[in-house]
Design a protein around this motif. Sequence first.
Motif, PDB file in Angstrom:
ATOM      1  N   UNK A 272     -32.668  21.643 -39.976  1.00 10.64           N
ATOM      2  CA  UNK A 272     -33.311  22.714 -40.524  1.00 10.64           C
ATOM      3  C   UNK A 272     -34.734  22.541 -40.377  1.00 10.64           C
ATOM      4  N   UNK A 273     -35.525  21.484 -40.433  1.00 13.31           N
ATOM      5  CA  UNK A 273     -37.008  21.169 -40.525  1.00 13.31           C
ATOM      6  C   UNK A 273     -37.507  21.644 -39.234  1.00 13.31           C
ATOM      7  N   UNK A 274     -36.406  21.609 -37.949  1.00 20.14           N
ATOM      8  CA  UNK A 274     -36.815  22.016 -36.847  1.00 20.14           C
ATOM      9  C   UNK A 274     -36.453  23.548 -36.567  1.00 20.14           C
TER      10      UNK A 274
ATOM     11  N   UNK B 228     -30.964   2.348 -40.767  1.00 14.58           N
ATOM     12  CA  UNK B 228     -31.074   1.631 -41.970  1.00 14.58           C
ATOM     13  C   UNK B 228     -31.196   2.820 -43.501  1.00 14.58           C
ATOM     14  N   UNK B 229     -32.062   3.562 -42.895  1.00 17.94           N
ATOM     15  CA  UNK B 229     -32.604   4.483 -43.964  1.00 17.94           C
ATOM     16  C   UNK B 229     -32.990   5.907 -43.222  1.00 17.94           C
ATOM     17  N   UNK B 230     -31.726   6.686 -42.729  1.00 17.66           N
ATOM     18  CA  UNK B 230     -31.907   7.996 -42.049  1.00 17.66           C
ATOM     19  C   UNK B 230     -32.334   8.783 -43.092  1.00 17.66           C
ATOM     20  N   UNK B 231     -32.557   9.845 -42.473  1.00 14.98           N
ATOM     21  CA  UNK B 231     -32.756  11.271 -42.989  1.00 14.98           C
ATOM     22  C   UNK B 231     -31.505  12.239 -42.959  1.00 14.98           C
ATOM     23  N   UNK B 232     -31.317  13.097 -43.890  1.00 14.16           N
ATOM     24  CA  UNK B 232     -29.991  13.872 -43.672  1.00 14.16           C
ATOM     25  C   UNK B 232     -30.225  14.769 -42.262  1.00 14.16           C
ATOM     26  N   UNK B 233     -28.855  14.671 -41.718  1.00 12.64           N
ATOM     27  CA  UNK B 233     -28.843  15.291 -40.240  1.00 12.64           C
ATOM     28  C   UNK B 233     -29.226  16.877 -40.363  1.00 12.64           C
ATOM     29  N   UNK B 234     -28.583  17.493 -41.384  1.00  8.14           N
ATOM     30  CA  UNK B 234     -28.591  18.912 -41.399  1.00  8.14           C
ATOM     31  C   UNK B 234     -30.041  19.619 -41.875  1.00  8.14           C
TER      32      UNK B 234
ATOM     33  N   UNK C  50     -35.538   8.420 -39.061  1.00  8.23           N
ATOM     34  CA  UNK C  50     -37.021   8.028 -40.054  1.00  8.23           C
ATOM     35  C   UNK C  50     -37.625   6.866 -39.301  1.00  8.23           C
ATOM     36  N   UNK C  51     -38.068   7.165 -38.338  1.00  4.97           N
ATOM     37  CA  UNK C  51     -38.873   6.004 -37.544  1.00  4.97           C
ATOM     38  C   UNK C  51     -40.053   5.897 -38.047  1.00  4.97           C
TER      39      UNK C  51
END
Length: 233
Positions: free
Chosen positions: A124-126, A114-120, A156-157
């Motif tokens: 990048x965050x990892x 429903x409310x995902x984070x941007x995949x790229x 975004x769990x």
Amino acid sequence: MEYIVFKDVCKYYKMGAHKITAADHISFSVNKGDFCVVVGPSGAGKTTLLNILGGIDTCDEGEIYLDGRLVSNLNKRQLTDYRRYDVGFVFQFYNLVQNLTALENVELASEICRDPLDAMETLKSVGLEERSDNFPAQLSGGEQQRVAIARALAKNPKILLCDEPTGALDYDTGKHILKLLQDTCRNTGKTVIVITHNTEITRMADRVVHVRNGQISAMELNENPVSVEEIEW
């Protein structure tokens, strides 16, 4: 604030004529934003707890709450939605889709939510933005686990459940993955639960749940969690 609550939870399995008790009247709670480590020997019941909390399995008795919602009463369809939207899973083996790139593996998860984070941005965050076009076979074990973590985070769990996430990795790579999970908890406020048989890892946790023979043998609150760099095993 109590975010995850187990109340007198039991789980039984039948092996022929025998009834095996995998969870025996389990009760504990985890606060929102905690880095929680569930520790115990193989066969203690750790994965059973994780699977019940994650909606992969159901309990036979007792109640389980996440963020005030009675998860243990959900029907099959509701459990499917719960797993899809509320829970991020990280397993010992990465379960990546081999014919998709790192970025596409992360996008796969973000597309069902429903409310995902941007995949790229999540990749990048990892620390893997430069490997986004690589396929799993072109990545090291540690990099594949980072993709798996990014995939779980992109949903975004509400909670991140990690079952022996360093079990297939060498010592140094395993430490990097644990640091990433701890940093994720601290930086995003996600509630992270890590299952392990390694008692040394408990020093980095806010909360420790010791499991033995399907029961809680001890619980600890750690006032001063340390960084994984300070831990040796």
